[in-house]
Design a protein around this motif. Structure first.
Motif, PDB file in Angstrom:
ATOM      1  N   THR A  87       0.829  -1.221   0.000  1.00 59.55           N
ATOM      2  CA  THR A  87       0.000   0.000   0.000  1.00 59.55           C
ATOM      3  C   THR A  87       0.857   1.261   0.000  1.00 59.55           C
ATOM      4  N   SER A  88       2.173   1.102  -0.089  1.00 64.19           N
ATOM      5  CA  SER A  88       3.069   2.257  -0.126  1.00 64.19           C
ATOM      6  C   SER A  88       4.272   1.915  -0.988  1.00 64.19           C
ATOM      7  N   TYR A  89       4.973   2.943  -1.406  1.00 67.06           N
ATOM      8  CA  TYR A  89       6.150   2.742  -2.249  1.00 67.06           C
ATOM      9  C   TYR A  89       7.226   1.920  -1.530  1.00 67.06           C
ATOM     10  N   PRO A  90       7.572   2.218  -0.262  1.00 67.96           N
ATOM     11  CA  PRO A  90       8.595   1.410   0.417  1.00 67.96           C
ATOM     12  C   PRO A  90       8.195  -0.063   0.527  1.00 67.96           C
ATOM     13  N   MET A  91       6.898  -0.337   0.770  1.00 61.56           N
ATOM     14  CA  MET A  91       6.450  -1.726   0.864  1.00 61.56           C
ATOM     15  C   MET A  91       6.635  -2.450  -0.473  1.00 61.56           C
ATOM     16  N   LEU A  92       6.256  -1.788  -1.560  1.00 62.80           N
ATOM     17  CA  LEU A  92       6.397  -2.424  -2.871  1.00 62.80           C
ATOM     18  C   LEU A  92       7.869  -2.594  -3.229  1.00 62.80           C
ATOM     19  N   LEU A  93       8.689  -1.615  -2.891  1.00 63.34           N
ATOM     20  CA  LEU A  93      10.121  -1.724  -3.162  1.00 63.34           C
ATOM     21  C   LEU A  93      10.710  -2.924  -2.426  1.00 63.34           C
ATOM     22  N   SER A  94      10.367  -3.086  -1.162  1.00 65.58           N
ATOM     23  CA  SER A  94      10.881  -4.220  -0.386  1.00 65.58           C
ATOM     24  C   SER A  94      10.450  -5.546  -0.998  1.00 65.58           C
ATOM     25  N   ALA A  95       9.191  -5.613  -1.415  1.00 60.70           N
ATOM     26  CA  ALA A  95       8.688  -6.841  -2.019  1.00 60.70           C
ATOM     27  C   ALA A  95       9.391  -7.142  -3.337  1.00 60.70           C
ATOM     28  N   ARG A  96       9.609  -6.101  -4.130  1.00 58.65           N
ATOM     29  CA  ARG A  96      10.286  -6.295  -5.409  1.00 58.65           C
ATOM     30  C   ARG A  96      11.737  -6.739  -5.216  1.00 58.65           C
ATOM     31  N   LEU A  97      12.393  -6.242  -4.190  1.00 55.57           N
ATOM     32  CA  LEU A  97      13.762  -6.674  -3.924  1.00 55.57           C
ATOM     33  C   LEU A  97      13.792  -8.156  -3.543  1.00 55.57           C
ATOM     34  N   GLY A  98      12.751  -8.621  -2.836  1.00 55.17           N
ATOM     35  CA  GLY A  98      12.652 -10.050  -2.533  1.00 55.17           C
ATOM     36  C   GLY A  98      12.495 -10.878  -3.797  1.00 55.17           C
ATOM     37  N   SER A  99      11.669 -10.406  -4.728  1.00 57.17           N
ATOM     38  CA  SER A  99      11.496 -11.101  -6.005  1.00 57.17           C
ATOM     39  C   SER A  99      12.802 -11.123  -6.786  1.00 57.17           C
TER      40      SER A  99
END
Length: 390
Positions: A87-99
């Motif tokens: 729901t926020s840019y930092p959350m999506l960034l963290s998830a994308r780094l995991g991918s």
């Protein structure tokens, strides 16, 4: 069966990589950031893939391959779910780094599993099928992910990606055999393997060939629009043709026996060179432009699995994963260099049609390196794979 499972896994992780490109405007709007900021999600992803692959491979070198592959797909699944819930840019960034970390480690481990699961004479086929998932992701994963995002919202796209990754994880748990864990190699020994002349020559082919390829492919849409004069719909048709070409090249790569790779590789890279050189002649004529784009995809996806298979066959089992990871990292670096090269051609005012000939210089250098590699390996006698088969 495990080869088909690895195909599904590679399709899932590749779709996770590509799909955000078609969703950037929606992501930017929903998370209240600029499109440029959303684009940094792609940049960060590629940095992790390029740098994280070799590091993660070294850190996990003592772990059993089956369990490590399952853990990698579990990380890909959880990261896709986290992306959907962001729901926020930092959350999506963290998830994308995991991918990105999952993808970086996946290619090295999956390449090891693929080669260990088949007889030596079928190792090229196995690695080609693995890369086939990436080829299919460009044809099917990216456009379908974009359509799903447009119809139902970008989080639903990542739910679909999570479903694919979970299916791959289930396949690994059910069908993946227990691959012997490679004997542990020290960091010094691993680095020493990478410094062998044949290895860095093979890595050089990857760097030079893919730099030229990416330079042209990055700007293929502007080429088709401004030089060929195609409508957006026909540009999409051209991209589908490119995707079909990548699948054809991948299938052709699978027909090359491991001991014949260095003999076939110079021709494959030379074909890629010729296609890029001919772009000023092909682009003004729509049918030739579309055919050239399909051939571009075929040539590129013929080269990539051949180099990956050959590199892994030249080192001891203890360092195959690291060599595979480094080759993927080199491909990521080539992507960045290629995009910059294409942009430079446009910046100096040469026009889109001249990106191909300029990029061909890099690929021509790759052809020379590949030819030299064949001569050197031929003079040394049978390859390690040929000796194994005997």
């Amino acid at each position: 069966m495990i080869i088909y499972v690895l195909f599904v896994c590679s399709f899932a992780v590749a779709t996770a990589e590509f799909v955000l490109v078609g969703l950037l405007p929606q992501v930017a709007t929903d998370l209240d950031v600029s499109v440029a900021a959303a684009g940094q999600l792609v940049t960060a992803y590629m940095i992790v893939v390029t740098v994280g692959g070799p590091v993660a491979t070294v850190l996990t070198r003592r772990l059993p391959r089956r369990e490590l592959l399952a853990g990698t797909m579990a990380l890909a699944t959880v990261s896709a779910v986290a992306s959907a819930m962001a729901t926020s840019y930092p959350m999506l960034l963290s998830a994308r780094l995991g991918s990105a970390l999952a993808q970086a480690l996946f290619m090295a481990v999956a390449s090891q599993v693929a080669m260990a699961s088949v007889p030596p004479e079928r190792q090229t086929v196995a690695v080609a099928r693995l890369f086939g998932g990436f080829a299919l992701a460009t044809v099917l994963g990216l456009p379908l992910g974009s359509l799903i995002g447009e119809a139902y919202g970008w989080p639903v796209t990542f739910v679909a990606v999570a479903g694919l990754a979970a299916l791959g994880l289930l396949g690994v748990l059910v069908f993946c055999p227990r691959v012997p864990t490679p004997p542990p190699a020290g960091v010094r020994d691993s680095i020493g393997a990478l410094l062998r002349p044949g290895i860095y020559a093979g890595l050089g082919v990857t760097l030079l060939a893919l730099t030229g390829f990416v330079a042209a492919f990055t700007y293929v849409a502007p080429m088709l629009r401004t030089v060929t004069g195609l409508s957006p719909g026909w540009v999409s048709v051209g991209l589908v043709g490119y995707g079909l070409g990548t699948i054809a090249g991948n299938l052709l790569a699978g027909r090359v026996r491991p001991e014949a790779i260095t003999r076939r590789l110079p021709l494959a890279v030379a074909v890629l060179t010729a296609i890029l050189l001919a772009q000023p002649l092909l682009l003004p004529v729509a049918p030739l432009a579309l055919a050239g784009l399909a051939l571009l995809g075929a040539a590129a996806f013929l080269v990539v699995p051949l180099v990956q298979t050959w590199l892994m066959g030249q080192v001891d089992p203890a360092t195959t994963g690291l060599v595979a990871a480094v080759n993927i990292s080199v491909a990521g670096a080539a992507g960045a260099l290629g995009a910059a090269l294409g942009g430079t051609v446009l910046a100096v005012g040469l026009g889109p049609a001249w990106i191909g000939p300029v990029a061909a210089v890099s690929v021509l250098a790759a052809t020379i390196v590949a030819t030299r590699l064949h001569r050197v390996t031929s003079s040394r006698g049978p390859s390690r794979e040929a000796l194994v088969q005997r």
